[in-house]
Design a protein around this motif. Sequence first.
Motif, PDB file in Angstrom:
ATOM      1  N   SER A   1       0.816  -1.217   0.000  1.00  0.00           N
ATOM      2  CA  SER A   1       0.000   0.000   0.000  1.00  0.00           C
ATOM      3  C   SER A   1       0.847   1.263   0.000  1.00  0.00           C
ATOM      4  O   SER A   1       0.345   2.345  -0.326  1.00  0.00           O
ATOM      5  CB  SER A   1      -0.946   0.008   1.208  1.00  0.00           C
ATOM      6  OG  SER A   1      -0.206  -0.117   2.412  1.00  0.00           O
ATOM      7  N   ASP A   2       2.135   1.164   0.350  1.00  0.00           N
ATOM      8  CA  ASP A   2       3.034   2.327   0.356  1.00  0.00           C
ATOM      9  C   ASP A   2       4.333   1.921  -0.328  1.00  0.00           C
ATOM     10  O   ASP A   2       5.347   1.665   0.321  1.00  0.00           O
ATOM     11  CB  ASP A   2       3.284   2.793   1.794  1.00  0.00           C
ATOM     12  CG  ASP A   2       3.974   4.157   1.856  1.00  0.00           C
ATOM     13  OD1 ASP A   2       4.513   4.600   0.822  1.00  0.00           O
ATOM     14  OD2 ASP A   2       3.982   4.774   2.937  1.00  0.00           O
ATOM     15  N   VAL A   3       4.309   1.882  -1.645  1.00  0.00           N
ATOM     16  CA  VAL A   3       5.465   1.380  -2.391  1.00  0.00           C
ATOM     17  C   VAL A   3       6.661   2.323  -2.287  1.00  0.00           C
ATOM     18  O   VAL A   3       7.817   1.869  -2.321  1.00  0.00           O
ATOM     19  CB  VAL A   3       5.098   1.131  -3.871  1.00  0.00           C
ATOM     20  CG1 VAL A   3       4.049   0.034  -3.983  1.00  0.00           C
ATOM     21  CG2 VAL A   3       4.610   2.403  -4.550  1.00  0.00           C
ATOM     22  N   ASP A   4       6.413   3.624  -2.156  1.00  0.00           N
ATOM     23  CA  ASP A   4       7.529   4.556  -2.028  1.00  0.00           C
ATOM     24  C   ASP A   4       8.300   4.307  -0.737  1.00  0.00           C
ATOM     25  O   ASP A   4       9.536   4.329  -0.725  1.00  0.00           O
ATOM     26  CB  ASP A   4       7.028   6.005  -2.089  1.00  0.00           C
ATOM     27  CG  ASP A   4       6.567   6.411  -3.476  1.00  0.00           C
ATOM     28  OD1 ASP A   4       7.075   5.822  -4.460  1.00  0.00           O
ATOM     29  OD2 ASP A   4       5.702   7.287  -3.592  1.00  0.00           O
ATOM     30  N   ALA A   5       7.580   4.100   0.356  1.00  0.00           N
ATOM     31  CA  ALA A   5       8.240   3.817   1.632  1.00  0.00           C
ATOM     32  C   ALA A   5       9.018   2.512   1.551  1.00  0.00           C
ATOM     33  O   ALA A   5      10.153   2.420   2.047  1.00  0.00           O
ATOM     34  CB  ALA A   5       7.210   3.755   2.756  1.00  0.00           C
ATOM     35  N   LEU A   6       8.434   1.503   0.918  1.00  0.00           N
ATOM     36  CA  LEU A   6       9.110   0.217   0.770  1.00  0.00           C
ATOM     37  C   LEU A   6      10.385   0.367  -0.049  1.00  0.00           C
ATOM     38  O   LEU A   6      11.439  -0.190   0.298  1.00  0.00           O
ATOM     39  CB  LEU A   6       8.164  -0.790   0.120  1.00  0.00           C
ATOM     40  CG  LEU A   6       8.701  -2.204  -0.114  1.00  0.00           C
ATOM     41  CD1 LEU A   6       9.129  -2.849   1.200  1.00  0.00           C
ATOM     42  CD2 LEU A   6       7.652  -3.065  -0.813  1.00  0.00           C
TER      43      LEU A   6
ATOM     44  N   VAL B   1      16.190  -8.590  -1.794  1.00  0.00           N
ATOM     45  CA  VAL B   1      14.863  -9.057  -2.220  1.00  0.00           C
ATOM     46  C   VAL B   1      13.785  -8.211  -1.571  1.00  0.00           C
ATOM     47  O   VAL B   1      13.851  -7.925  -0.366  1.00  0.00           O
ATOM     48  CB  VAL B   1      14.653 -10.540  -1.839  1.00  0.00           C
ATOM     49  CG1 VAL B   1      13.258 -11.002  -2.264  1.00  0.00           C
ATOM     50  CG2 VAL B   1      15.716 -11.423  -2.475  1.00  0.00           C
ATOM     51  N   VAL B   2      12.799  -7.811  -2.368  1.00  0.00           N
ATOM     52  CA  VAL B   2      11.625  -7.090  -1.869  1.00  0.00           C
ATOM     53  C   VAL B   2      10.383  -7.857  -2.314  1.00  0.00           C
ATOM     54  O   VAL B   2      10.293  -8.275  -3.478  1.00  0.00           O
ATOM     55  CB  VAL B   2      11.578  -5.649  -2.413  1.00  0.00           C
ATOM     56  CG1 VAL B   2      10.226  -5.008  -2.106  1.00  0.00           C
ATOM     57  CG2 VAL B   2      12.690  -4.812  -1.812  1.00  0.00           C
ATOM     58  N   ALA B   3       9.442  -8.041  -1.405  1.00  0.00           N
ATOM     59  CA  ALA B   3       8.224  -8.776  -1.716  1.00  0.00           C
ATOM     60  C   ALA B   3       7.000  -7.920  -1.412  1.00  0.00           C
ATOM     61  O   ALA B   3       6.961  -7.230  -0.394  1.00  0.00           O
ATOM     62  CB  ALA B   3       8.169 -10.067  -0.903  1.00  0.00           C
ATOM     63  N   VAL B   4       6.000  -7.983  -2.297  1.00  0.00           N
ATOM     64  CA  VAL B   4       4.734  -7.284  -2.072  1.00  0.00           C
ATOM     65  C   VAL B   4       3.589  -8.262  -2.286  1.00  0.00           C
ATOM     66  O   VAL B   4       3.591  -9.044  -3.236  1.00  0.00           O
ATOM     67  CB  VAL B   4       4.558  -6.053  -2.990  1.00  0.00           C
ATOM     68  CG1 VAL B   4       5.401  -4.901  -2.516  1.00  0.00           C
ATOM     69  CG2 VAL B   4       4.871  -6.387  -4.436  1.00  0.00           C
ATOM     70  N   ALA B   5       2.600  -8.202  -1.398  1.00  0.00           N
ATOM     71  CA  ALA B   5       1.478  -9.133  -1.477  1.00  0.00           C
ATOM     72  C   ALA B   5       0.500  -8.756  -2.581  1.00  0.00           C
ATOM     73  O   ALA B   5      -0.073  -9.627  -3.238  1.00  0.00           O
ATOM     74  CB  ALA B   5       0.760  -9.186  -0.132  1.00  0.00           C
ATOM     75  N   ARG B   6       0.312  -7.461  -2.779  1.00  0.00           N
ATOM     76  CA  ARG B   6      -0.670  -7.012  -3.768  1.00  0.00           C
ATOM     77  C   ARG B   6      -0.156  -7.265  -5.180  1.00  0.00           C
ATOM     78  O   ARG B   6       0.911  -6.799  -5.567  1.00  0.00           O
ATOM     79  CB  ARG B   6      -0.967  -5.527  -3.576  1.00  0.00           C
ATOM     80  CG  ARG B   6      -1.905  -5.246  -2.426  1.00  0.00           C
ATOM     81  CD  ARG B   6      -2.120  -3.768  -2.226  1.00  0.00           C
ATOM     82  NE  ARG B   6      -2.339  -3.040  -3.482  1.00  0.00           N
ATOM     83  CZ  ARG B   6      -2.472  -1.739  -3.571  1.00  0.00           C
ATOM     84  NH1 ARG B   6      -2.398  -0.999  -2.468  1.00  0.00           N
ATOM     85  NH2 ARG B   6      -2.675  -1.157  -4.724  1.00  0.00           N
ATOM     86  N   GLN B   7      -0.946  -7.986  -5.962  1.00  0.00           N
ATOM     87  CA  GLN B   7      -0.554  -8.344  -7.322  1.00  0.00           C
ATOM     88  C   GLN B   7      -0.358  -7.110  -8.195  1.00  0.00           C
ATOM     89  O   GLN B   7       0.486  -7.096  -9.100  1.00  0.00           O
ATOM     90  CB  GLN B   7      -1.613  -9.264  -7.938  1.00  0.00           C
ATOM     91  CG  GLN B   7      -1.119 -10.090  -9.101  1.00  0.00           C
ATOM     92  CD  GLN B   7      -0.172 -11.220  -8.689  1.00  0.00           C
ATOM     93  OE1 GLN B   7      -0.456 -11.946  -7.743  1.00  0.00           O
ATOM     94  NE2 GLN B   7       0.941 -11.361  -9.385  1.00  0.00           N
ATOM     95  N   ASP B   8      -1.128  -6.052  -7.919  1.00  0.00           N
ATOM     96  CA  ASP B   8      -1.069  -4.859  -8.760  1.00  0.00           C
ATOM     97  C   ASP B   8       0.032  -3.885  -8.351  1.00  0.00           C
ATOM     98  O   ASP B   8       0.168  -2.818  -8.946  1.00  0.00           O
ATOM     99  CB  ASP B   8      -2.415  -4.132  -8.738  1.00  0.00           C
ATOM    100  CG  ASP B   8      -2.814  -3.666  -7.333  1.00  0.00           C
ATOM    101  OD1 ASP B   8      -2.162  -4.096  -6.356  1.00  0.00           O
ATOM    102  OD2 ASP B   8      -3.772  -2.891  -7.216  1.00  0.00           O
ATOM    103  N   ALA B   9       0.822  -4.242  -7.340  1.00  0.00           N
ATOM    104  CA  ALA B   9       1.834  -3.309  -6.840  1.00  0.00           C
ATOM    105  C   ALA B   9       3.234  -3.586  -7.374  1.00  0.00           C
ATOM    106  O   ALA B   9       4.149  -2.792  -7.158  1.00  0.00           O
ATOM    107  CB  ALA B   9       1.861  -3.339  -5.315  1.00  0.00           C
TER     108      ALA B   9
END
Length: 403
Positions: free
Chosen positions: A41-46, A57-65
Amino acid sequence: MTTARTVALLGSTGSIGTQALKIIGEHPDRFRVVALSAQGSDVDALARQAVAHRVEVVAVARQDAGDAVREALGAQADSATPATRVLVGPDAATEVAQMGADVVLNGITGSIGLRPTIAALRAGSTLALANKESLIVGGDLVTQVAGPGQIVPVDSEHSAIAQCLRAGAPEEVRRLVLTASGGPFRGRNRAQLHQVTPSEALRHPNFAMGKVITTNSATLVNKGLEVIEAHYLFGVGYESIDVVVHPQQQIHSMVEFRDGSTVAQMGPPRMLVPIALGLSWPDRLSAVDEPCDWSQASSWDFVPLDDDAFPAVQLAREAGRAAGTRPAVYNAANEACVEAFHAGRISFPAIVDTVAEVLQRHGSGNSAQTSAVDQVDDIEQVLSADTWAREAARSVMMEATTR
């Protein structure tokens, strides 16, 4: 010279995650972050976190992110930044957890943290566990996978107990005493709680937390969950786990020994020390937080829990004693009720009342889940109970509005 521990951090943009990265940044010789995961939900912070800590490695749960994370990484990286692999989807956090980092800090909120918890344990990592729900809903599934000392609690109460237990042998323990702030409605009776609004429930006296956790603190469901968690973490029977209201939250929990001695862990009502210990256990880091100031006069209060106004803890004990999928049902039904309360569909007392009704249906013989109560064999069984409980809670709440 101490070798830096590798760390995989799940839920990196949340409160636990951001505090953990602060601690890690202040002790660069002790830790090296190799992977981060977040909802997305906060890709800039990530991306900022990944670049600052040179994460692999970076992982995001949201498919659209996924694309947004890659773009943010590209925008913030410089020529010296190593290439970062991006994992996307609901299983991304589990992939990170099973990478084999020395420490996996699970700061995910909710039962979705169960798969990463088990993956980290199977990979042989030390699990710094802030995701209490995965232990509560997973129960024996988690403890059967975990080796001795492999789980280090990050909840402040359980971290306190782990610290206090160093004072004696397991057979010398008489009982554990969890402290509770009492939430924003401490001292109110059940009738007065019917007037509580969602905005009032989010005014925790000591902490700024997310909606579900803050509401759980107000209902004391959070303390009920912690009773179940303490049972699994420390192997202590429910009859030997007590709760006492301590509004100042300076004492985080206590252990009473058989000789009559009680050992308490105390400090400011913050999460820095429990998080730091989760990363460095069994060692302590330097200058993590300020100690109590004994040069200032102060008074600390302790009040018995009012089970009539706040029945959530007793209900959790009953669910815990029943074991099987009951704790998962307790947790999931509550999450559905918290959502309904904040949407204005039910009253504050109806949160726990509905959970109680769902638990009764779960074991009454009228539920398809009833056969799962006594024995849990795999994750799918737990997650099926979780889904059933949410649907059952919505059904109970809908029936209540039509009466």
